[in-house]
Design a protein around this motif. Sequence first.
Motif, PDB file in Angstrom:
ATOM      1  N   GLU A   1      72.905 103.388 -51.618  1.00 32.31           N
ATOM      2  CA  GLU A   1      71.985 102.883 -52.639  1.00 32.31           C
ATOM      3  C   GLU A   1      72.431 103.182 -54.068  1.00 32.31           C
ATOM      4  O   GLU A   1      71.858 102.658 -55.028  1.00 32.31           O
ATOM      5  CB  GLU A   1      70.575 103.455 -52.410  1.00 32.31           C
ATOM      6  CG  GLU A   1      70.448 104.962 -52.559  1.00 32.31           C
ATOM      7  CD  GLU A   1      70.787 105.730 -51.287  1.00 32.31           C
ATOM      8  OE1 GLU A   1      70.623 106.963 -51.289  1.00 32.31           O
ATOM      9  OE2 GLU A   1      71.227 105.097 -50.312  1.00 32.31           O
ATOM     10  N   ALA A   2      73.478 104.011 -54.213  1.00 29.17           N
ATOM     11  CA  ALA A   2      73.999 104.292 -55.553  1.00 29.17           C
ATOM     12  C   ALA A   2      74.953 103.199 -56.041  1.00 29.17           C
ATOM     13  O   ALA A   2      75.257 103.138 -57.236  1.00 29.17           O
ATOM     14  CB  ALA A   2      74.720 105.648 -55.559  1.00 29.17           C
ATOM     15  N   SER A   3      75.404 102.342 -55.141  1.00 33.47           N
ATOM     16  CA  SER A   3      76.414 101.355 -55.518  1.00 33.47           C
ATOM     17  C   SER A   3      75.931 100.314 -56.530  1.00 33.47           C
ATOM     18  O   SER A   3      76.711  99.917 -57.405  1.00 33.47           O
ATOM     19  CB  SER A   3      77.016 100.688 -54.274  1.00 33.47           C
ATOM     20  OG  SER A   3      76.020 100.142 -53.441  1.00 33.47           O
ATOM     21  N   PRO A   4      74.672  99.847 -56.490  1.00 36.95           N
ATOM     22  CA  PRO A   4      74.260  98.882 -57.525  1.00 36.95           C
ATOM     23  C   PRO A   4      74.386  99.438 -58.939  1.00 36.95           C
ATOM     24  O   PRO A   4      74.773  98.703 -59.864  1.00 36.95           O
ATOM     25  CB  PRO A   4      72.802  98.579 -57.159  1.00 36.95           C
ATOM     26  CG  PRO A   4      72.727  98.818 -55.692  1.00 36.95           C
ATOM     27  CD  PRO A   4      73.631  99.993 -55.456  1.00 36.95           C
ATOM     28  N   ALA A   5      74.061 100.706 -59.124  1.00 37.38           N
ATOM     29  CA  ALA A   5      74.157 101.303 -60.465  1.00 37.38           C
ATOM     30  C   ALA A   5      75.602 101.317 -60.947  1.00 37.38           C
ATOM     31  O   ALA A   5      75.869 101.104 -62.139  1.00 37.38           O
ATOM     32  CB  ALA A   5      73.584 102.717 -60.447  1.00 37.38           C
ATOM     33  N   PHE A   6      76.541 101.557 -60.025  1.00 38.45           N
ATOM     34  CA  PHE A   6      77.960 101.536 -60.416  1.00 38.45           C
ATOM     35  C   PHE A   6      78.350 100.164 -60.937  1.00 38.45           C
ATOM     36  O   PHE A   6      78.960 100.040 -62.000  1.00 38.45           O
ATOM     37  CB  PHE A   6      78.860 101.918 -59.234  1.00 38.45           C
ATOM     38  CG  PHE A   6      80.317 101.702 -59.523  1.00 38.45           C
ATOM     39  CD1 PHE A   6      81.068 102.691 -60.148  1.00 38.45           C
ATOM     40  CD2 PHE A   6      80.942 100.499 -59.207  1.00 38.45           C
ATOM     41  CE1 PHE A   6      82.410 102.481 -60.455  1.00 38.45           C
ATOM     42  CE2 PHE A   6      82.278 100.283 -59.505  1.00 38.45           C
ATOM     43  CZ  PHE A   6      83.019 101.281 -60.131  1.00 38.45           C
ATOM     44  N   PHE A   7      78.004  99.123 -60.199  1.00 40.40           N
ATOM     45  CA  PHE A   7      78.410  97.780 -60.608  1.00 40.40           C
ATOM     46  C   PHE A   7      77.674  97.321 -61.868  1.00 40.40           C
ATOM     47  O   PHE A   7      78.246  96.621 -62.699  1.00 40.40           O
ATOM     48  CB  PHE A   7      78.221  96.795 -59.454  1.00 40.40           C
ATOM     49  CG  PHE A   7      79.250  96.962 -58.366  1.00 40.40           C
ATOM     50  CD1 PHE A   7      80.587  96.711 -58.615  1.00 40.40           C
ATOM     51  CD2 PHE A   7      78.887  97.385 -57.101  1.00 40.40           C
ATOM     52  CE1 PHE A   7      81.545  96.876 -57.631  1.00 40.40           C
ATOM     53  CE2 PHE A   7      79.838  97.550 -56.105  1.00 40.40           C
ATOM     54  CZ  PHE A   7      81.169  97.295 -56.365  1.00 40.40           C
ATOM     55  N   GLN A   8      76.414  97.710 -62.004  1.00 37.23           N
ATOM     56  CA  GLN A   8      75.678  97.345 -63.213  1.00 37.23           C
ATOM     57  C   GLN A   8      76.359  97.925 -64.457  1.00 37.23           C
ATOM     58  O   GLN A   8      76.647  97.210 -65.425  1.00 37.23           O
ATOM     59  CB  GLN A   8      74.239  97.858 -63.122  1.00 37.23           C
ATOM     60  CG  GLN A   8      73.391  97.544 -64.349  1.00 37.23           C
ATOM     61  CD  GLN A   8      72.929  96.109 -64.402  1.00 37.23           C
ATOM     62  OE1 GLN A   8      72.242  95.659 -63.488  1.00 37.23           O
ATOM     63  NE2 GLN A   8      73.280  95.386 -65.458  1.00 37.23           N
ATOM     64  N   THR A   9      76.624  99.223 -64.426  1.00 33.23           N
ATOM     65  CA  THR A   9      77.207  99.890 -65.590  1.00 33.23           C
ATOM     66  C   THR A   9      78.637  99.437 -65.846  1.00 33.23           C
ATOM     67  O   THR A   9      79.019  99.131 -66.987  1.00 33.23           O
ATOM     68  CB  THR A   9      77.164 101.415 -65.406  1.00 33.23           C
ATOM     69  OG1 THR A   9      75.803 101.831 -65.229  1.00 33.23           O
ATOM     70  CG2 THR A   9      77.749 102.132 -66.617  1.00 33.23           C
TER      71      THR A   9
ATOM     72  N   LEU B   1      74.977  91.599 -56.959  1.00 36.61           N
ATOM     73  CA  LEU B   1      74.613  91.918 -58.336  1.00 36.61           C
ATOM     74  C   LEU B   1      75.825  91.781 -59.255  1.00 36.61           C
ATOM     75  O   LEU B   1      75.726  91.202 -60.356  1.00 36.61           O
ATOM     76  CB  LEU B   1      74.059  93.344 -58.410  1.00 36.61           C
ATOM     77  CG  LEU B   1      73.833  93.906 -59.818  1.00 36.61           C
ATOM     78  CD1 LEU B   1      72.781  93.101 -60.564  1.00 36.61           C
ATOM     79  CD2 LEU B   1      73.439  95.385 -59.735  1.00 36.61           C
ATOM     80  N   GLN B   2      76.966  92.289 -58.828  1.00 36.22           N
ATOM     81  CA  GLN B   2      78.181  92.177 -59.636  1.00 36.22           C
ATOM     82  C   GLN B   2      78.523  90.715 -59.908  1.00 36.22           C
ATOM     83  O   GLN B   2      78.862  90.340 -61.039  1.00 36.22           O
ATOM     84  CB  GLN B   2      79.352  92.868 -58.931  1.00 36.22           C
ATOM     85  CG  GLN B   2      80.621  92.871 -59.775  1.00 36.22           C
ATOM     86  CD  GLN B   2      81.846  93.332 -59.011  1.00 36.22           C
ATOM     87  OE1 GLN B   2      81.930  93.161 -57.785  1.00 36.22           O
ATOM     88  NE2 GLN B   2      82.789  93.924 -59.704  1.00 36.22           N
TER      89      GLN B   2
END
Length: 242
Positions: free
Chosen positions: A65-73, A112-113
């Motif tokens: 669940e941490a992966s969306p934040a990586f791609f967003q930033t 998302l990316q």
Amino acid sequence: MKIAVIGGTGLIGSQVVKKLNAAGHQAVPHSKSTGVDVITGEGLDTAVAEADVVVNLTNSPTFDEASPAFFQTSMDNLLAAAHKAGAGHFVILSIVGADQVPALDYYQAKVLQEKLLADGPVPYSIVRATQFMEFMDAAMSWTADGDTVRLPATPIQPIAAKDVADAVAQVAVGAPLNGIRNIAGPEIFTLDELGRITLSHKGDHRTVVTDPSAGMFAAVRGDVLTDKDAHLAPTRYTDWLS
């Protein structure tokens, strides 16, 4: 053509850089090891300065669940830097069927990316690939227990990393697609079948048990990892194993 390859020292990125330079382009690899951090933004402006094309091959350090934040930033930072530098083309590597597996956090992070790129300020191309052949050892290790490897019968159309790199390099030097190109290997297997082929080739006597609840691909329902419109790569799995 000057091409900044972010994540250019990894499995795919290093091959993309080599192929582009061999074709006469100026491809420069960038990663944390070269002083570029896509999360903090450190080194990004310098990395993409005067680049005609930015290829982003960085990946989330986790599949959870941490992966969306990586791609967003990372995409926010990279798109801002690429736009500021006047880059005319931005390329990412994604996954065939990512938008069809809502149960997997990582797949939704890749969706998302893609959306961030499509909604961004730079003309773009998305290369969607099926699972890499190089991924099989990891997939088996997740569910291995003693003499048994548990794998679901999920359809999979594996592609060699070198064929992925060929496709990314080809797209990078072409006109922006402003859309998606799907690429896949030439053969379809079930994941449990692929596990048996792999172990047999290696002389590994462990048994593959078909288990629909085993591993990350247990969340996949139906034939979503292949695409009938995909560009088929030439490398067959048994040839790659050899």
